[in-house]
Design a protein around this motif. Structure first.
Motif, PDB file in Angstrom:
ATOM      1  N   GLN A  57     -86.089 -43.367 -12.236  1.00 57.68           N
ATOM      2  CA  GLN A  57     -84.676 -43.342 -10.458  1.00 57.68           C
ATOM      3  C   GLN A  57     -84.070 -44.959 -11.093  1.00 57.68           C
ATOM      4  OE1 GLN A  57     -86.131 -44.107  -7.283  1.00 57.68           O
ATOM      5  NE2 GLN A  57     -83.755 -43.825  -5.775  1.00 57.68           N
ATOM      6  N   TRP A  87     -78.085 -47.065  -6.540  1.00 59.98           N
ATOM      7  CA  TRP A  87     -79.187 -46.424  -6.897  1.00 59.98           C
ATOM      8  C   TRP A  87     -78.807 -45.071  -6.912  1.00 59.98           C
ATOM      9  CZ3 TRP A  87     -83.777 -47.574  -8.134  1.00 59.98           C
ATOM     10  CH2 TRP A  87     -84.780 -48.808  -6.973  1.00 59.98           C
ATOM     11  N   TYR A 113     -75.448 -53.115  -5.664  1.00 58.81           N
ATOM     12  CA  TYR A 113     -76.221 -52.305  -5.728  1.00 58.81           C
ATOM     13  C   TYR A 113     -75.924 -50.802  -5.913  1.00 58.81           C
ATOM     14  CZ  TYR A 113     -79.001 -51.255  -1.892  1.00 58.81           C
ATOM     15  OH  TYR A 113     -79.234 -51.002  -0.565  1.00 58.81           O
ATOM     16  N   LEU A 128     -81.233 -48.327 -10.899  1.00 54.34           N
ATOM     17  CA  LEU A 128     -81.079 -49.612 -10.177  1.00 54.34           C
ATOM     18  C   LEU A 128     -80.054 -50.427 -11.344  1.00 54.34           C
ATOM     19  CD1 LEU A 128     -80.936 -50.671  -7.598  1.00 54.34           C
ATOM     20  CD2 LEU A 128     -82.661 -52.535  -7.556  1.00 54.34           C
ATOM     21  N   VAL A 137     -88.797 -46.615 -12.484  1.00 53.32           N
ATOM     22  CA  VAL A 137     -87.730 -47.079 -12.099  1.00 53.32           C
ATOM     23  C   VAL A 137     -87.753 -48.101 -12.997  1.00 53.32           C
ATOM     24  CG1 VAL A 137     -86.544 -48.866 -10.636  1.00 53.32           C
ATOM     25  CG2 VAL A 137     -87.936 -47.196  -9.472  1.00 53.32           C
ATOM     26  N   VAL A 180     -84.290 -50.523 -13.898  1.00 54.79           N
ATOM     27  CA  VAL A 180     -83.390 -51.488 -13.917  1.00 54.79           C
ATOM     28  C   VAL A 180     -82.125 -52.149 -14.583  1.00 54.79           C
ATOM     29  CG1 VAL A 180     -82.392 -53.832 -12.255  1.00 54.79           C
ATOM     30  CG2 VAL A 180     -85.085 -52.634 -12.057  1.00 54.79           C
ATOM     31  N   TYR A 196     -76.708 -52.785 -10.850  1.00 56.35           N
ATOM     32  CA  TYR A 196     -76.349 -54.005  -9.464  1.00 56.35           C
ATOM     33  C   TYR A 196     -75.103 -55.022 -10.291  1.00 56.35           C
ATOM     34  CZ  TYR A 196     -79.445 -57.380 -11.669  1.00 56.35           C
ATOM     35  OH  TYR A 196     -80.145 -58.744 -12.007  1.00 56.35           O
ATOM     36  N   GLN A 234     -85.279 -54.875  -1.551  1.00 60.17           N
ATOM     37  CA  GLN A 234     -85.294 -53.181  -2.050  1.00 60.17           C
ATOM     38  C   GLN A 234     -87.189 -53.072  -2.195  1.00 60.17           C
ATOM     39  OE1 GLN A 234     -82.598 -50.971  -2.412  1.00 60.17           O
ATOM     40  NE2 GLN A 234     -82.241 -52.714  -1.770  1.00 60.17           N
TER      41      GLN A 234
END
Length: 307
Positions: A85, A50, A48, A87, A58, A60, A89, A120
């Motif tokens: 932010q 960030w 993953y 994330l 956040v 994803v 993966y 996380q």
């Protein structure tokens, strides 16, 4: 003697693609020089990354069938500028994540996502962006854990009206022969598709080289075929109806010329979730994240203003 030779030749042809698979390298060989981090989850290691400064917002990103998390490269900066932010993966079987031999079902992928977010420490609501097959995984997560999702953004989402390529469709319906066929002809099909995409407008000009790297890793072809059969080919009407009843804001972004998830899917998703909003990117095909990132960012920006 001639029959012995013919039998030996047939056997050699039958086992050759599987022997070749043994000589492909595992993903951990490439992890040392890669950006991002790894998490040891119950089913294996998940790679993953960030992106951007730490914030309370956040998002994803969940990629699709054949291209791992790097497919979102053109969207990261725009999402960061919105205050997210990010994330990203790699799903099991792709990128630098492990290759467990489990059937690649929606529940299998849901387990990976849930365990990664738990690892996380992401217990509060996050935004989910799912591309193609990632739309199935993201929608299932939103339906199963509505308290953990504040918005669901779907890019050319699977789970409705999926049209596979001819080779993949045949391989998925042909049992053991299909596995052999995909091992033999799948690499050429994936390389040709990557070259076609790289020749058009894209923010990932080395797309063909990246797919070559995927094909060099053991377990990738098996994962693609398994996910095609066990996740992409499903209709997830109940999941989307549940999301509609829960009231989670949904934006679906479609490619006008998408041959994999055609625009007929808009009508189907509208029937399942009357509250879902839709945006069509003119002239775009299925590869939205790397061919139309500016249009996606504009649509998401407008969506965030309205909900």
């Amino acid at each position: 003697m001639i029959w012995f030779f013919l039998c030996f030749l047939a056997f050699a042809l039958a086992v050759a693609p599987f022997v070749r698979e043994l000589f492909r390298h595992p993903p951990q060989v490439d992890r040392a020089d890669a950006q991002g981090e790894t998490a040891l989850l119950e089913d294996g290691v998940t790679h993953y990354h960030w992106h951007g400064p730490t914030t309370d917002s956040v998002i994803v990103l969940i990629h699709g069938l054949s291209s791992p998390s790097w497919v979102f490269a053109g969207l990261i900066r725009g999402l960061n500028m919105m205050g997210y932010q990010v994330l990203s993966y790699d799903l099991y079987g792709r990128g630098l994540s492990d290759r467990p031999r489990d059937r690649q079902t929606p529940e299998f992928f849901l387990s990976q996502l849930t365990r990664l977010l738990d690892e996380q420490g992401l217990e509060g609501p996050v935004s989910i962006m799912g591309y193609s097959m990632g739309g199935v995984i993201g929608a299932l997560f939103a339906a199963r854990y509505p308290e953990r999702v504040d918005r669901l953004i779907l890019l050319a989402p699977a789970g409705m009206d999926y049209v596979p390529g001819p080779l993949l469709g045949r391989a998925g319906n042909s049992g053991l022969f299909g596995h052999w066929l995909w091992q033999v002809a799948g690499p050429k099909t994936l390389r040709e598709a990557a070259r076609r995409d790289a020749a058009g407008p894209t923010v990932i000009p080395d797309l063909a080289d990246r797919i070559d790297a995927e094909l060099s890793r053991r377990g990738y072809l098996r994962a693609v075929l398994s996910a095609h059969k066990n996740t992409l080919s499903l209709q997830i009407e109940t999941v989307h109806r549940d999301i509609g009843r829960m009231g989670t804001p949904v934006l679906a972004i479609w490619g006008e010329e998408d041959a994999v998830i055609p625009l007929t899917a808009i009508g189907k998703l509208t029937q399942w979730n009357r509250n879902a909003r839709h945006h069509v990117v003119k002239g775009a095909g299925h590869a939205l994240p790397h061919t139309a990132p500016t249009a996606i960012i504009a649509a998401v920006t407008e969506f965030l203003r309205e909900v």
